[in-house]
Design an enzyme around this catalytic site. Structure first.
Site, PDB file in Angstrom:
ATOM      1  N   CYS A 168     -10.788  21.139 -12.170  1.00 23.25           N
ATOM      2  CA  CYS A 168     -10.060  22.403 -12.432  1.00 23.25           C
ATOM      3  C   CYS A 168     -10.587  23.087 -13.681  1.00 23.25           C
ATOM      4  CB  CYS A 168      -8.547  22.182 -12.528  1.00 23.25           C
ATOM      5  SG  CYS A 168      -7.842  21.472 -11.049  1.00 23.25           S
ATOM      6  N   HIS A 199      -8.559  24.492 -18.727  1.00 26.20           N
ATOM      7  CA  HIS A 199      -8.156  24.112 -17.371  1.00 26.20           C
ATOM      8  C   HIS A 199      -7.730  25.401 -16.657  1.00 26.20           C
ATOM      9  CE1 HIS A 199      -5.458  22.352 -14.302  1.00 26.20           C
ATOM     10  NE2 HIS A 199      -6.119  21.227 -14.481  1.00 26.20           N
ATOM     11  N   ASP A 247      -2.422  23.878 -25.121  1.00 22.20           N
ATOM     12  CA  ASP A 247      -2.315  23.104 -23.889  1.00 22.20           C
ATOM     13  C   ASP A 247      -2.584  21.652 -24.286  1.00 22.20           C
ATOM     14  OD1 ASP A 247      -2.833  21.634 -21.639  1.00 22.20           O
ATOM     15  OD2 ASP A 247      -4.211  23.072 -20.730  1.00 22.20           O
ATOM     16  N   GLN A 292      -3.694  16.826 -22.106  1.00 20.62           N
ATOM     17  CA  GLN A 292      -4.474  15.606 -22.366  1.00 20.62           C
ATOM     18  C   GLN A 292      -4.170  15.038 -23.748  1.00 20.62           C
ATOM     19  OE1 GLN A 292      -6.280  14.054 -20.085  1.00 20.62           O
ATOM     20  NE2 GLN A 292      -6.031  15.671 -18.584  1.00 20.62           N
ATOM     21  N   LYS A 313       1.209  12.607 -17.545  1.00 22.35           N
ATOM     22  CA  LYS A 313       0.003  12.206 -18.282  1.00 22.35           C
ATOM     23  C   LYS A 313       0.343  11.183 -19.371  1.00 22.35           C
ATOM     24  CE  LYS A 313      -2.639  15.875 -16.855  1.00 22.35           C
ATOM     25  NZ  LYS A 313      -3.479  15.786 -15.674  1.00 22.35           N
TER      26      LYS A 313
HETATM   27  N1  C6P Z   1      -5.493  17.906 -15.350  1.00 25.49           N
HETATM   28  C1  C6P Z   1      -7.074  16.349 -14.402  1.00 25.49           C
HETATM   29  O1  C6P Z   1      -7.451  15.516 -13.560  1.00 25.49           O
HETATM   30  P1  C6P Z   1      -0.261  19.695 -14.496  1.00 25.49           P
HETATM   31  O2  C6P Z   1      -0.975  19.674 -13.170  1.00 25.49           O
HETATM   32  O3  C6P Z   1       0.615  20.907 -14.639  1.00 25.49           O
HETATM   33  O4  C6P Z   1       0.452  18.426 -14.801  1.00 25.49           O
HETATM   34  O5  C6P Z   1      -1.401  19.781 -15.622  1.00 25.49           O
HETATM   35  C2  C6P Z   1      -2.357  20.811 -15.587  1.00 25.49           C
HETATM   36  C3  C6P Z   1      -3.372  20.617 -16.664  1.00 25.49           C
HETATM   37  C4  C6P Z   1      -3.445  21.548 -17.686  1.00 25.49           C
HETATM   38  N2  C6P Z   1      -4.277  21.396 -18.716  1.00 25.49           N
HETATM   39  C5  C6P Z   1      -5.102  20.328 -18.807  1.00 25.49           C
HETATM   40  C6  C6P Z   1      -5.992  20.187 -19.997  1.00 25.49           C
HETATM   41  C7  C6P Z   1      -5.095  19.363 -17.803  1.00 25.49           C
HETATM   42  O6  C6P Z   1      -5.909  18.308 -17.904  1.00 25.49           O
HETATM   43  C8  C6P Z   1      -4.231  19.515 -16.693  1.00 25.49           C
HETATM   44  C9  C6P Z   1      -4.262  18.543 -15.549  1.00 25.49           C
HETATM   45  C10 C6P Z   1      -5.685  16.931 -14.300  1.00 25.49           C
HETATM   46  O7  C6P Z   1      -7.809  16.711 -15.315  1.00 25.49           O
HETATM   47  C11 C6P Z   1      -5.413  17.457 -12.931  1.00 25.49           C
HETATM   48  S1  C6P Z   1      -6.460  18.799 -12.499  1.00 25.49           S
END
Ligand code: C6P
Length: 417
Positions: free
Chosen positions: A375, A134, A211, A214, A237
């Protein structure tokens, strides 16, 4: 077509209809149709217990934490710190000192990039990430690499959307200072072999950040078993509120890292000549925390534990397999990401229909999916596409909802024929 869901799906120990009762938002009509929410990789919906915890906090405990001697402040502090203990237990960390409240995965990774990165990177050093990261696990490293004249090395992926581990072995070296890898890909659904990556990195004495944005709602996480050095995830999440997240770090590493931000609560003593910092985990929690968010997250983790991953995983796998088989039968649809090990995420494209058109059409049917690059632009580049449609499942989704998706997609292909 009115999508009144007639859900009769019942597993022996997992009744999805009962679970759905816990999520008031799922009952609403969207454009006259029953909401079919399959955009869970973006954010999951919140159960009533979490909504109640937030409501109760503001109705009966709202005050600032760690600062007051009055009743409300003590009550809020106790609830916030109890939430930290719940997080510690949920991911099996050794101590509360290893659990830092942040705004989310993005802030957690930035914290490591700036605090660990500034302290440990020198000119010519390398950080290993992968093609399927991401942007939150790419851009912070680019920023700190530019500042320290360090470099990023990338583990490539194969056509199925799996990491090519032989390439990882070629790029890891004594110049590597950190490996930062996504546990479950948000755009491909791939579950990465993180245990193998961690043990290979540790053989060189290199720490690993996972990370788990998910992974956290699809898989049980045991940081001691994984032996990861850092782990980041977001509350929203895993059925919790937005604006709250976690950085787990091994205490020995966190102890050596300087604060990420300065301000109230993270200090021990401030004079104009010299400031000393608070102990862990407060050293990394400058300013007033998202108190209510932390309490909501703790409640969400209790909720997930009460359902149990032993029930959630087979249900989500069932949905993934069913949806994969059904989607493959649709003319002109191609699935992007067919790893052997996947969580409940399916990305797909059509030959001649733009994903945004698909998403808009589905919205009129009450179906919420995500379209775009998610992203993860390097993933899109790897597959020579600009965007995908993405359906992603959570514990409350049903096969009936997948049928609704599939029928709506068939209609899309008819309309755009
Ligand atoms: N993915 C998606 O629709 P935040 O925004 O900080 O809560 O999470 C960022 C992030 C980081 N790593 C992974 C693997 C992610 O999936 C995400 C967030 C969302 O896929 C929003 S782009």
């Amino acid at each position: 077509m009115n999508h009144k869901l007639n859900i009769v799906e019942k597993a022996a120990s997992f009744e999805v209809q009962k679970i759905r009762e816990d999520f008031p938002i799922l009952k609403q009509l969207v454009r006259g149709k029953t909401l079919c929410y399959i955009d869970n990789a973006a954010t999951t919906q919140k159960p009533m217990v979490v909504l109640n915890a937030i409501d109760n906090y503001y109705k009966s405990k709202n005050s600032n934490i760690h600062r007051g001697v009055h009743f409300l402040s003590e009550a809020a502090t106790a609830s916030f710190e109890a939430a930290r203990t719940k997080v510690k237990e949920f991911i099996n960390a050794k101590s509360e000192n290893e659990i830092i409240f942040t705004r989310g995965t993005t802030e957690s990774i930035n914290l490591v990039a700036y605090s660990f990165g500034r302290n440990n990177l020198n000119e010519g050093d390398e950080i290993i990430i992968s093609t399927m990261e991401h942007h939150s696990n790419i851009v912070p490293w680019q920023l700190i690499a530019a500042e320290k004249k360090a470099h990023l090395k990338i583990i490539p992926i194969n056509d199925k959307g799996e990491l090519i581990l032989e390439e990882f072995e070629k790029i890891i070296s004594e110049r590597t200072k950190l490996v930062s890898i996504v546990y479950v890909s948000n755009s491909l659904g791939t579950i990465n072999p993180v245990e193998e990556i961690i043990s290979k990195a540790h053989a060189y004495g290199i720490p690993v950040l996972l990370d788990a944005a998910q992974a956290v709602y699809h898989l049980p996480i045991d940081v001691q078993k994984l032996d990861c050095d850092f782990l980041a995830f977001s509350g929203h999440k895993i059925y919790g509120p937005t604006g709250i997240g976690i950085l787990y770090g091994k205490e020995t590493l966190l102890e050596k890292m300087p604060p990420f931000m300065g301000g109230g609560d993270m200090i021990s003593k401030v004079t104009f000549e010299k400031t000393t910092y608070n102990s862990l985990p407060y050293k990394f929690e400058a300013g007033t925390s998202n108190i209510c968010g932390g309490i909501g997250l703790g409640t969400a983790l209790d909720y997930v534990s009460s359902i149990g991953f032993e029930n959630i995983i087979p249900h989500e796998n069932d949905l993934l397999n069913y949806a994969t088989n059904e989607l493959k039968l649709i003319n002109g649809l191609r699935i992007i990401g067919e790893a052997d090990k996947k969580a409940g995420v399916i990305s797909f494209v059509f030959n001649n229909i733009h994903p945004h058109d698909v998403g808009t059409f589905l919205d009129f049917e009450g179906v919420a999916i995500r379209t775009g690059h998610h992203c993860t632009q390097p993933v899109m580049d790897r597959f020579n596409i600009a965007a995908t449609c993405r359906a992603s499942f959570a514990m409350y989704n049903t096969k009936e909802e997948i049928d609704i998706l599939v029928n709506a997609l068939k209609n899309v292909t008819e309309v755009f024929k």
